[in-house]
Design a protein around this motif. Structure first.
Motif, PDB file in Angstrom:
ATOM      1  N   VAL A  96       3.934   7.309  -1.965  1.00  0.00           N
ATOM      2  CA  VAL A  96       5.009   7.081  -0.753  1.00  0.00           C
ATOM      3  C   VAL A  96       4.582   5.466  -0.042  1.00  0.00           C
ATOM      4  N   GLU A  97       5.536   5.063  -0.090  1.00  0.00           N
ATOM      5  CA  GLU A  97       5.892   4.020   0.754  1.00  0.00           C
ATOM      6  C   GLU A  97       7.176   3.814   1.766  1.00  0.00           C
ATOM      7  N   MET A  98       7.496   2.544   1.340  1.00  0.00           N
ATOM      8  CA  MET A  98       8.504   1.883   1.941  1.00  0.00           C
ATOM      9  C   MET A  98       9.611   0.936   1.922  1.00  0.00           C
ATOM     10  N   THR A 152       1.039  -1.226   0.330  1.00  0.00           N
ATOM     11  CA  THR A 152      -0.660   0.201   0.292  1.00  0.00           C
ATOM     12  C   THR A 152       1.248   1.077   0.110  1.00  0.00           C
ATOM     13  N   CYS A 153       0.146   2.423  -0.527  1.00  0.00           N
ATOM     14  CA  CYS A 153       0.707   3.816  -0.351  1.00  0.00           C
ATOM     15  C   CYS A 153       0.271   4.729  -0.169  1.00  0.00           C
ATOM     16  N   GLY A 154       0.870   5.862   0.148  1.00  0.00           N
ATOM     17  CA  GLY A 154      -0.112   7.755   0.917  1.00  0.00           C
ATOM     18  C   GLY A 154      -0.018   7.955  -0.227  1.00  0.00           C
ATOM     19  N   ILE A 213      -2.066  11.340   1.066  1.00  0.00           N
ATOM     20  CA  ILE A 213      -1.129  12.157   2.354  1.00  0.00           C
ATOM     21  C   ILE A 213      -1.706  14.123   1.991  1.00  0.00           C
ATOM     22  N   SER A 228      -3.794   3.654  -0.104  1.00  0.00           N
ATOM     23  CA  SER A 228      -4.657   3.361   1.077  1.00  0.00           C
ATOM     24  C   SER A 228      -4.834   5.102   1.678  1.00  0.00           C
ATOM     25  N   ASP A 229      -3.804   5.822   1.614  1.00  0.00           N
ATOM     26  CA  ASP A 229      -4.433   7.117   2.148  1.00  0.00           C
ATOM     27  C   ASP A 229      -3.733   8.136   0.800  1.00  0.00           C
ATOM     28  N   THR A 256      10.432   5.791   1.571  1.00  0.00           N
ATOM     29  CA  THR A 256      10.714   6.314   3.263  1.00  0.00           C
ATOM     30  C   THR A 256      11.531   5.725   4.800  1.00  0.00           C
ATOM     31  N   PHE A 299       7.970   6.934   8.855  1.00  0.00           N
ATOM     32  CA  PHE A 299       6.860   6.559   8.452  1.00  0.00           C
ATOM     33  C   PHE A 299       5.871   8.436   9.336  1.00  0.00           C
TER      34      PHE A 299
HETATM   35  N1  HPA Z   1       3.811   7.200   4.774  1.00  0.00           N
HETATM   36  C1  HPA Z   1       4.592   6.228   4.064  1.00  0.00           C
HETATM   37  N2  HPA Z   1       4.029   4.969   3.845  1.00  0.00           N
HETATM   38  C2  HPA Z   1       3.185   4.475   3.297  1.00  0.00           C
HETATM   39  C3  HPA Z   1       2.053   5.926   3.739  1.00  0.00           C
HETATM   40  C4  HPA Z   1       2.768   7.533   4.080  1.00  0.00           C
HETATM   41  O1  HPA Z   1       2.400   8.069   4.471  1.00  0.00           O
HETATM   42  N3  HPA Z   1       0.579   5.197   3.825  1.00  0.00           N
HETATM   43  C5  HPA Z   1       1.065   3.698   2.899  1.00  0.00           C
HETATM   44  N4  HPA Z   1       1.875   3.469   2.959  1.00  0.00           N
END
Ligand code: HPA
Length: 233
Positions: free
Chosen positions: A179-181, A91-93, A207, A204-205, A157, A160
């Motif tokens: 953005v994810e990790m 998932t990512c923002g 930002i 998923s969101d 990144t 979080f």
């Molecule tokens: N930041 C980092 N990773 C994420 C985010 C976020 O806001 N949302 C989902 N994965």
């Protein structure tokens, strides 16, 4: 012989591995989509499974969150178990206003702030890039399945949580979509070690707008992404 963090025997892991962050997600997909499933890893509860999907052998391995954790699994999968394709499913923002929750992103490349990634390049800037062949096939599979995808560059990144004002403005301006990790180090390590890598991400969101999806919605869109990844395998 096995590796330090994966207890599978050589040969128990398929050439193509799907890589969710959450090991219980790996279990869910193995339980619901694969047949003839074998659980090959329980070390640290970072579950890994191999099974069959439409006649093809595929594995699914939890990576944990963040590049420190993901790097360990990607390294061991490729070096010890000779994995050829590593496909992150996460998932990512989103950081563009017009990107909706639940949309599926295909990451073309990943910028980032990972110290580990920078260390490989003596502090210089490497453009960590997905494998084009996997990317193109994922795009075509999604089209055939009538699943809309957005292709673009993402940012990986290590943090979080942060308190940096307007942190994402410069990246939004430069066209980064999410953005994810994990993806930046995945692309870097796969390239170093001669494997192919790709990242499929569900939003998923957002930002920029502050929207976040409920768990149930997240489940549905995650399934669209999984379908693409399983067909790709
Ligand atoms: N930041 C980092 N990773 C994420 C985010 C976020 O806001 N949302 C989902 N994965």
């Amino acid at each position: 012989m096995s590796s330090i963090h994966i207890e599978a025997k050589i040969g128990e892991i398929a050439e193509t591995v799907l890589l969710p962050g959450d090991p219980l997600r790996a279990k869910f997909v193995a339980d619901n989509f694969l047949t003839d499933v074998v659980c090959y890893n329980k070390v640290r509860n970072m579950f890994g499974y191999t099974g069959m999907y439409k006649g093809k052998r595929v594995s699914i391995q939890g990576s944990g969150m963040g590049m420190g954790s993901a790097a360990i699994y990607v390294n061991e999968l490729i070096t010890t178990y000779k994995v050829k394709n590593v496909i992150r499913v996460g998932t990512c923002g989103a950081i563009q206003k017009n990107i909706k929750l639940g949309q599926v992103l295909l990451a073309m490349s990943a910028s980032g702030d990972s110290g580990a990634n920078a260390a490989y390049f003596n502090g210089m800037h490497y453009a960590a890039t997905a494998d084009f062949d996997l990317l193109l096939r994922a795009y075509q599979i999604a089209k055939d399945l009538n699943i809309h995808t957005i292709q673009g560059s993402i940012f990986s990144t290590d943090t979080f949580y942060d308190d940096i004002p307007n942190r994402w403005d410069i990246w939004e301006k430069h066209g980064i979509i999410g953005v994810e990790m994990e993806s930046q180090i995945l692309f870097t390590i796969a390239k170093r070690l001669g494997a192919k890598a790709l990242s499929l991400l569900t939003v998923s969101d957002n930002i920029v707008t502050g929207e976040a999806s409920a768990a149930k919605e997240r489940e549905q869109s995650y399934m669209d992404m999984m379908k693409i990844a399983l067909e790709l395998a």
